[in-house]
Design an enzyme around this catalytic site. Structure first.
Site, PDB file in Angstrom:
ATOM      1  N   HIS A 272      -5.259  17.721  -8.293  1.00 49.92           N
ATOM      2  CA  HIS A 272      -4.624  18.526  -7.246  1.00 49.92           C
ATOM      3  C   HIS A 272      -5.556  18.595  -6.051  1.00 49.92           C
ATOM      4  CE1 HIS A 272      -2.596  21.826  -5.214  1.00 49.92           C
ATOM      5  NE2 HIS A 272      -1.565  21.535  -5.961  1.00 49.92           N
ATOM      6  N   ASP A 329       3.261  19.866 -12.376  1.00 45.12           N
ATOM      7  CA  ASP A 329       4.238  18.849 -12.806  1.00 45.12           C
ATOM      8  C   ASP A 329       4.002  18.329 -14.221  1.00 45.12           C
ATOM      9  OD1 ASP A 329       4.027  17.834  -9.467  1.00 45.12           O
ATOM     10  OD2 ASP A 329       5.813  18.656 -10.425  1.00 45.12           O
TER      11      ASP A 329
HETATM   12  C1  SDX Z   1       2.245  18.640  -6.447  1.00 52.52           C
HETATM   13  O1  SDX Z   1      -0.308  20.164  -2.509  1.00 52.52           O
HETATM   14  C2  SDX Z   1       0.359  20.836  -3.330  1.00 52.52           C
HETATM   15  O2  SDX Z   1       0.221  22.063  -3.450  1.00 52.52           O
HETATM   16  C3  SDX Z   1       1.336  20.061  -4.183  1.00 52.52           C
HETATM   17  C4  SDX Z   1       2.039  20.859  -5.272  1.00 52.52           C
HETATM   18  C5  SDX Z   1       2.962  21.881  -4.680  1.00 52.52           C
HETATM   19  O3  SDX Z   1       3.250  22.867  -5.384  1.00 52.52           O
HETATM   20  O4  SDX Z   1       3.479  21.640  -3.577  1.00 52.52           O
HETATM   21  O5  SDX Z   1       1.075  21.525  -6.075  1.00 52.52           O
HETATM   22  C6  SDX Z   1       2.893  19.958  -6.166  1.00 52.52           C
HETATM   23  O6  SDX Z   1       2.492  17.709  -5.730  1.00 52.52           O
HETATM   24  C7  SDX Z   1       1.262  18.514  -7.580  1.00 52.52           C
HETATM   25  C8  SDX Z   1       0.587  17.103  -7.643  1.00 52.52           C
HETATM   26  C9  SDX Z   1       1.570  16.148  -8.335  1.00 52.52           C
HETATM   27  N1  SDX Z   1       1.051  14.769  -8.249  1.00 52.52           N
HETATM   28  C10 SDX Z   1       0.556  14.125  -9.343  1.00 52.52           C
HETATM   29  O7  SDX Z   1       0.428  14.638 -10.446  1.00 52.52           O
HETATM   30  C11 SDX Z   1       0.177  12.675  -9.097  1.00 52.52           C
HETATM   31  C12 SDX Z   1      -1.177  12.387  -9.725  1.00 52.52           C
HETATM   32  N2  SDX Z   1      -2.204  13.125  -8.970  1.00 52.52           N
HETATM   33  C13 SDX Z   1      -2.915  12.403  -7.934  1.00 52.52           C
HETATM   34  O8  SDX Z   1      -2.242  11.384  -7.303  1.00 52.52           O
HETATM   35  C14 SDX Z   1      -3.814  13.288  -7.062  1.00 52.52           C
HETATM   36  O9  SDX Z   1      -4.554  14.056  -7.906  1.00 52.52           O
HETATM   37  C15 SDX Z   1      -3.168  14.165  -6.017  1.00 52.52           C
HETATM   38  C16 SDX Z   1      -2.215  13.409  -5.147  1.00 52.52           C
HETATM   39  C17 SDX Z   1      -2.451  15.303  -6.657  1.00 52.52           C
HETATM   40  C18 SDX Z   1      -4.305  14.728  -5.161  1.00 52.52           C
HETATM   41  O10 SDX Z   1      -4.832  13.678  -4.471  1.00 52.52           O
HETATM   42  P1  SDX Z   1      -6.166  13.862  -3.565  1.00 52.52           P
HETATM   43  O11 SDX Z   1      -6.513  15.304  -3.389  1.00 52.52           O
HETATM   44  O12 SDX Z   1      -5.978  13.019  -2.351  1.00 52.52           O
HETATM   45  O13 SDX Z   1      -7.291  13.320  -4.498  1.00 52.52           O
HETATM   46  P2  SDX Z   1      -7.768  11.805  -4.526  1.00 52.52           P
HETATM   47  O14 SDX Z   1      -6.580  10.896  -4.646  1.00 52.52           O
HETATM   48  O15 SDX Z   1      -8.720  11.602  -3.398  1.00 52.52           O
HETATM   49  O16 SDX Z   1      -8.559  11.756  -5.925  1.00 52.52           O
HETATM   50  C19 SDX Z   1      -9.906  12.163  -6.021  1.00 52.52           C
HETATM   51  C20 SDX Z   1     -10.491  11.292  -7.127  1.00 52.52           C
HETATM   52  C21 SDX Z   1     -10.252   9.793  -6.887  1.00 52.52           C
HETATM   53  O17 SDX Z   1     -11.257   9.099  -7.613  1.00 52.52           O
HETATM   54  P3  SDX Z   1     -12.531   8.477  -6.764  1.00 52.52           P
HETATM   55  O18 SDX Z   1     -11.967   7.660  -5.658  1.00 52.52           O
HETATM   56  O19 SDX Z   1     -13.268   9.728  -6.267  1.00 52.52           O
HETATM   57  O20 SDX Z   1     -13.316   7.712  -7.792  1.00 52.52           O
HETATM   58  O21 SDX Z   1      -9.822  11.580  -8.375  1.00 52.52           O
HETATM   59  C22 SDX Z   1      -9.087  10.455  -8.811  1.00 52.52           C
HETATM   60  C23 SDX Z   1      -8.951   9.520  -7.605  1.00 52.52           C
HETATM   61  O22 SDX Z   1      -8.863   8.158  -8.040  1.00 52.52           O
HETATM   62  N3  SDX Z   1      -7.801  10.927  -9.276  1.00 52.52           N
HETATM   63  C24 SDX Z   1      -7.154  10.513 -10.368  1.00 52.52           C
HETATM   64  C25 SDX Z   1      -5.998  11.305 -10.445  1.00 52.52           C
HETATM   65  N4  SDX Z   1      -5.951  12.142  -9.412  1.00 52.52           N
HETATM   66  C26 SDX Z   1      -7.064  11.907  -8.668  1.00 52.52           C
HETATM   67  N5  SDX Z   1      -7.457   9.567 -11.282  1.00 52.52           N
HETATM   68  C27 SDX Z   1      -6.573   9.417 -12.291  1.00 52.52           C
HETATM   69  N6  SDX Z   1      -5.454  10.133 -12.452  1.00 52.52           N
HETATM   70  C28 SDX Z   1      -5.127  11.088 -11.538  1.00 52.52           C
HETATM   71  N7  SDX Z   1      -4.000  11.792 -11.681  1.00 52.52           N
END
Ligand code: SDX
Length: 393
Positions: A272, A329
């Site tokens: 998140h 989710d």
């Molecule tokens: C919602 O914003 C909100 O409040 C949203 C929400 C709402 O109520 O409106 O809460 C609802 O959208 C919840 C999120 C649902 N999405 C998912 O579950 C999809 C999977 N999650 C990711 O795609 C990610 O965690 C996000 C999109 C939720 C957040 O993305 P960020 O903040 O841009 O974080 P990032 O992509 O920069 O990740 C940071 C690190 C990265 O690794 P490095 O590059 O540092 O090595 O963490 C890793 C990412 O690769 N990472 C994951 C991961 N999420 C982040 N690796 C594996 N699996 C994951 N799910």
């Protein structure tokens, strides 16, 4: 470029506005709507009361609540011309696309004059119409996909029961709403009702900042929510859990895929932007999943896989280092499925819940007379050059 441009892709460190609606503390895992903790509201309130709180800022008196509920009940019916629009959608249309189109079509039926001249009554009625007609459109989007005839709203039923009835009633058989299902759905909608400046809410605000109608702004928010990184994640989580189950339940293989930089696979429902601890909603939904499945006598193997995956991730250095926890989710799809909601309607359910939050944020942005959203950029393209004719290229 005159002046200093601060580049901040994804607005990770940008505050886009001031807001009095929702408070999040990502480190402590706190979520409050107008100062009330989500745990309190989810346990003691109901979705219409929470909608009133988000939109108008205070918990309603009995009289205010009854009037809000009554007005919504008596606006659930939709102009027959919009029902004719529905016939134009192929059954392959994703329910989110149908929903955003039908919501946007309200602009034609209820022309909203440019905001500065909008009366309080006009704004109030557009809020009532959105709250009232969203469940009708959501259920109709599902019926369109199923190739079933739509059901009209039934004013004798409460908000969630009316939605479930419009979703599942068929001409060929009686459909009785199960109060356990209606209550579980009501709590899920509360948990999704607002979340400060997330992707879809920021979309609603920026579209509204051009003085587009509230219907066009909400329609844009629905489309932003559709993406698998945002509201679409609840559908992707179930598809991921099903794939793991079909793969013999090998959760470790999927954890490794999620950690592999060369593999685009992400652990959906994890991580998140704000919560660097447990998402408080995930905690409530995880407990509700056990309660609802027990009450309904549903034994869903993907719930066990979800718990196993969560357990493994919470003890895996990659996820611990990046503070990746289950988000709202991760478990919601398991409950929706137990309630009989089909997978491609999960994100529609998220939109149904998030509607009062979008409305409250749009209203706050308009009341604060916020300027049109128009960020700048750092230009990295070609320097000045002259046109060359086709023969010279
Ligand atoms: C919602 O914003 C909100 O409040 C949203 C929400 C709402 O109520 O409106 O809460 C609802 O959208 C919840 C999120 C649902 N999405 C998912 O579950 C999809 C999977 N999650 C990711 O795609 C990610 O965690 C996000 C999109 C939720 C957040 O993305 P960020 O903040 O841009 O974080 P990032 O992509 O920069 O990740 C940071 C690190 C990265 O690794 P490095 O590059 O540092 O090595 O963490 C890793 C990412 O690769 N990472 C994951 C991961 N999420 C982040 N690796 C594996 N699996 C994951 N799910």
């Amino acid at each position: 470029q005159s002046g200093l441009i601060t580049l901040d892709p994804g607005f990770k460190n940008t505050g886009s506005t001031k807001s009095a609606i929702t408070f999040l503390d990502g480190e402590k895992g706190i979520l409050r709507y107008r100062g009330y903790n989500i745990e309190d509201l989810a346990a003691k309130s109901n979705f219409l009361e929470v909608s009133y709180l988000l939109i108008y800022g205070e918990l309603p008196t009995q009289e205010q609540y009854d009037q809000f509920k009554q007005e919504i009940t008596y606006h659930t019916l939709v102009h027959e011309d919009i029902k004719k629009m529905l016939d134009g959608f192929p059954s392959v249309a994703h329910p989110m696309g149908v929903l955003s189109s039908l919501i946007c079509s309200l602009t034609a039926f209820y022309p909203t004059s440019l905001d500065p001249n909008r009366t309080e009554e006009e704004i109030k009625m557009s809020i009532v119409r959105l709250m009232a007609k969203m469940p009708t459109f959501a259920a109709w989007a599902y019926k369109n996909k199923m190739g079933h005839p739509v059901n009209y709203p039934d004013n004798k039923l409460d908000y969630c029961s009316n939605f479930l009835h419009m979703m599942f009633a068929l001409p060929s058989e009686q459909y009785e709403v199960d109060p356990v299902i209606a209550k579980a759905l009501d709590q899920l909608l509360i948990l999704h009702a607002d979340h400060e400046q997330n992707c879809s809410t920021s979309t609603v605000r920026i579209v509204g900042s051009s003085q587009a109608s509230i219907y066009a702004s909400i329609s844009a928010g629905i489309n932003a929510l559709w993406g698998p990184l945002h509201g679409g994640a609840n559908q992707s989580v179930i598809e991921m859990l099903e794939a793991i189950k079909a793969d013999g339940g090998d959760t470790k293989r999927y954890l490794d895929k999620a950690k592999d930089k060369n593999d685009p696979f992400r652990l959906m429902g994890f991580g998140h932007r704000v919560y660097k601890n447990f998402d408080p909603r995930a905690k409530i939904i995880k407990k509700a999943a056990d309660d609802v499945l027990n009450k309904l006598g549903v034994n869903d193997p993907v719930l066990d896989i979800a718990k196993e995956l969560e357990e493994a991730a919470l003890n895996d250095q990659y996820f611990v280092d990046r503070k990746l926890y289950p988000n709202v989710d991760f478990y919601s799809g398991i409950i929706y499925r137990a309630l009989g909601i089909p997978t491609d309607m999960f994100t529609v359910m998220f939109a149904l819940g998030r509607l009062p939050g979008w409305i409250a944020q749009w209203k706050e942005m308009r009341e604060n007379n916020e300027p049109i959203g128009r960020p700048r950029q750092v230009y990295t393209g070609a320097n000045e050059r002259s046109y060359t004719s086709m023969n010279d290229r």
